[in-house]
Design an enzyme around this catalytic site. Structure first.
Site, mmCIF file in Angstrom:
data_model
loop_
_atom_site.group_PDB
_atom_site.id
_atom_site.type_symbol
_atom_site.label_atom_id
_atom_site.label_comp_id
_atom_site.label_asym_id
_atom_site.label_seq_id
_atom_site.Cartn_x
_atom_site.Cartn_y
_atom_site.Cartn_z
ATOM 1 N N ASN A 111 0.831 -1.293 0.250
ATOM 2 C CA ASN A 111 -0.404 -0.338 -0.100
ATOM 3 C C ASN A 111 0.768 1.180 -0.037
ATOM 4 O O ASN A 111 1.473 1.617 1.089
ATOM 5 C CB ASN A 111 -0.914 -0.481 1.159
ATOM 6 C CG ASN A 111 -2.015 1.399 1.212
ATOM 7 O OD1 ASN A 111 -1.852 1.699 0.809
ATOM 8 N ND2 ASN A 111 -2.427 1.542 2.974
ATOM 9 N N SER A 114 3.519 -2.281 10.317
ATOM 10 C CA SER A 114 5.086 -2.506 10.601
ATOM 11 C C SER A 114 5.637 -3.188 10.028
ATOM 12 O O SER A 114 6.848 -4.379 10.381
ATOM 13 C CB SER A 114 5.364 -1.905 11.819
ATOM 14 O OG SER A 114 5.135 -0.344 12.232
ATOM 15 N N LYS A 119 0.552 4.016 -0.355
ATOM 16 C CA LYS A 119 -0.366 5.596 0.492
ATOM 17 C C LYS A 119 -0.397 6.817 -1.077
ATOM 18 O O LYS A 119 -0.560 6.672 -1.736
ATOM 19 C CB LYS A 119 -0.092 5.498 1.828
ATOM 20 C CG LYS A 119 -0.568 4.063 2.262
ATOM 21 C CD LYS A 119 0.375 4.584 4.057
ATOM 22 C CE LYS A 119 0.530 3.253 4.790
ATOM 23 N NZ LYS A 119 0.090 3.687 6.072
ATOM 24 N N GLY A 151 2.423 2.531 10.551
ATOM 25 C CA GLY A 151 3.432 3.208 10.429
ATOM 26 C C GLY A 151 4.355 3.680 11.684
ATOM 27 O O GLY A 151 4.679 4.685 11.947
ATOM 28 N N GLU A 187 -6.745 4.229 8.189
ATOM 29 C CA GLU A 187 -6.576 6.423 7.560
ATOM 30 C C GLU A 187 -7.540 6.631 7.158
ATOM 31 O O GLU A 187 -8.219 7.563 7.226
ATOM 32 C CB GLU A 187 -4.962 5.748 6.801
ATOM 33 C CG GLU A 187 -3.967 6.110 7.703
ATOM 34 C CD GLU A 187 -2.516 4.995 6.435
ATOM 35 O OE1 GLU A 187 -3.081 5.404 5.939
ATOM 36 O OE2 GLU A 187 -1.434 5.166 7.569
ATOM 37 N N GLU A 243 -5.186 -5.132 10.591
ATOM 38 C CA GLU A 243 -4.148 -4.494 11.087
ATOM 39 C C GLU A 243 -4.159 -3.274 12.107
ATOM 40 O O GLU A 243 -5.390 -2.327 12.539
ATOM 41 C CB GLU A 243 -4.447 -3.025 9.876
ATOM 42 C CG GLU A 243 -4.142 -3.941 8.521
ATOM 43 C CD GLU A 243 -3.300 -2.548 7.915
ATOM 44 O OE1 GLU A 243 -2.256 -2.901 6.772
ATOM 45 O OE2 GLU A 243 -3.951 -1.710 7.089
ATOM 46 N N HIS A 282 -9.208 1.076 5.485
ATOM 47 C CA HIS A 282 -8.135 1.026 5.919
ATOM 48 C C HIS A 282 -8.017 2.426 6.920
ATOM 49 O O HIS A 282 -9.170 3.037 7.037
ATOM 50 C CB HIS A 282 -6.978 1.778 5.151
ATOM 51 C CG HIS A 282 -5.983 2.244 5.449
ATOM 52 N ND1 HIS A 282 -5.099 2.472 5.795
ATOM 53 C CD2 HIS A 282 -4.692 0.711 4.892
ATOM 54 C CE1 HIS A 282 -4.148 2.662 6.566
ATOM 55 N NE2 HIS A 282 -3.597 1.560 5.804
HETATM 56 C C1 PEP Z 1 -0.371 0.192 5.938
HETATM 57 O O1 PEP Z 1 -0.663 1.375 5.902
HETATM 58 O O2 PEP Z 1 -1.836 -0.478 5.627
HETATM 59 C C2 PEP Z 1 0.930 -0.815 6.365
HETATM 60 C C3 PEP Z 1 0.226 -1.362 6.923
HETATM 61 O O3 PEP Z 1 1.516 -0.084 7.154
HETATM 62 P P1 PEP Z 1 2.720 -0.116 7.663
HETATM 63 O O4 PEP Z 1 3.302 -1.079 6.765
HETATM 64 O O5 PEP Z 1 4.017 1.699 7.497
HETATM 65 O O6 PEP Z 1 3.024 -0.520 9.351
#
Ligand code: PEP
Length: 251
Positions: free
Chosen positions: A9, A213, A11, A173, A97, A167, A95
């Protein structure tokens, strides 16, 4: 047998030129790599350029979001049909976000997923608890509520048309990852919930990704868990070495 899926992803990163460079570099690194499905989800404007490049590589194209309407007076929106037309096979929905910064609701997730399916694509439905929920011992309750608010309401839910992505918001992040035990517990719960909402065959065949992460150093342990079928990767998917490292760890 569930095929491992590693999805990137990107973003709000990588315009068309940079997207082409990144996907080419990922594609070259995949030479001889087999046994894992690879997906990249660039920003909307980069989709056509990336679609041209991935033709020669075992990489699928996905979008990070779509409109909850099929057409009409919705300035700034992009429909599922349009995404399919530019080569998308997957669309990420819900997501954290989107939940947090755009106040998206369960009702809009249901509409989006139905539209993604109607356009012949797969939805990746994201869910997960915030840090305060985990600290209060409410992680399981939040996951149950988020899954039950959406999945049974869909026009159709099959292991082919929908992928789940757990998630934990506190791991996205932040560099902080759920331990494999924590993640496996929630994935197992999620699979049991799917069995309760549909049936055990559907639950067994449904892919459930972990996101938060994920990096080359922790991917192997996470993906080795019985109910973790791959990763939804943010930050580490922006660097081809890191993304390829995760893919290789998953094999
Ligand atoms: C994500 O945005 O779905 C995500 C898992 O980000 P990150 O791997 O940076 O934590």
């Amino acid at each position: 047998m569930r095929k491992t899926l590693i999805a990137g992803n990107w973003k709000l990163n990588k315009g068309p030129k940079e997207s082409v460079k990144l996907v080419r570099s990922i594609g070259m690194g995949l030479h001889g790599v087999d046994g894992c499905e690879v997906l990249v989800c660039p920003p909307y404007v980069s989709l056509p350029a990336v679609n041209e490049i991935i033709n020669g590589f075992p990489i699928a194209l996905g979008a990070q979001n779509c409109a909850d309407h099929c057409d009409g007076a919705y300035t700034g929106e992009i429909s599922a049909e349009m995404l399919s037309e530019v080569g998308c096979k997957y669309v990420i929905v819900a997501h954290s976000e989107r939940r947090e910064h755009y106040q998206e609701t369960d009702a809009s997730f249901i509409d989006k997923i139905n539209l993604v399916h109607a356009a012949g694509m797969r939805a990746i439905f994201c869910y997960g608890e915030k840090i305060e929920d985990r600290r209060a011992g409410r992680a399981e309750e939040i996951v149950r509520t988020q899954l039950q608010a959406v999945l049974p309401q869909l026009d159709s839910f099959t292991p082919e048309n929908t992928v789940l992505a757990y998630e934990p918001v506190w791991a996205i992040g932040t560099g902080e990852t759920a331990t494999p035990e924590m993640a496996q517990d929630i994935h197992n719960l999620s699979r049991n919930l799917v069995a309760g909402m549909f049936d055990s065959n559907i639950a067994e065949a449904t892919r459930i990704l972990y996101g938060g992460s994920m990096k080359p150093s922790n991917a192997k342990e996470l993906i080795a868990c019985a109910d973790i079928d791959g990763g939804l990767v943010g930050g580490a998917s922006l660097d081809s070495d890191n993304f390829l490292g995760i893919i290789k760890a998953a094999l």
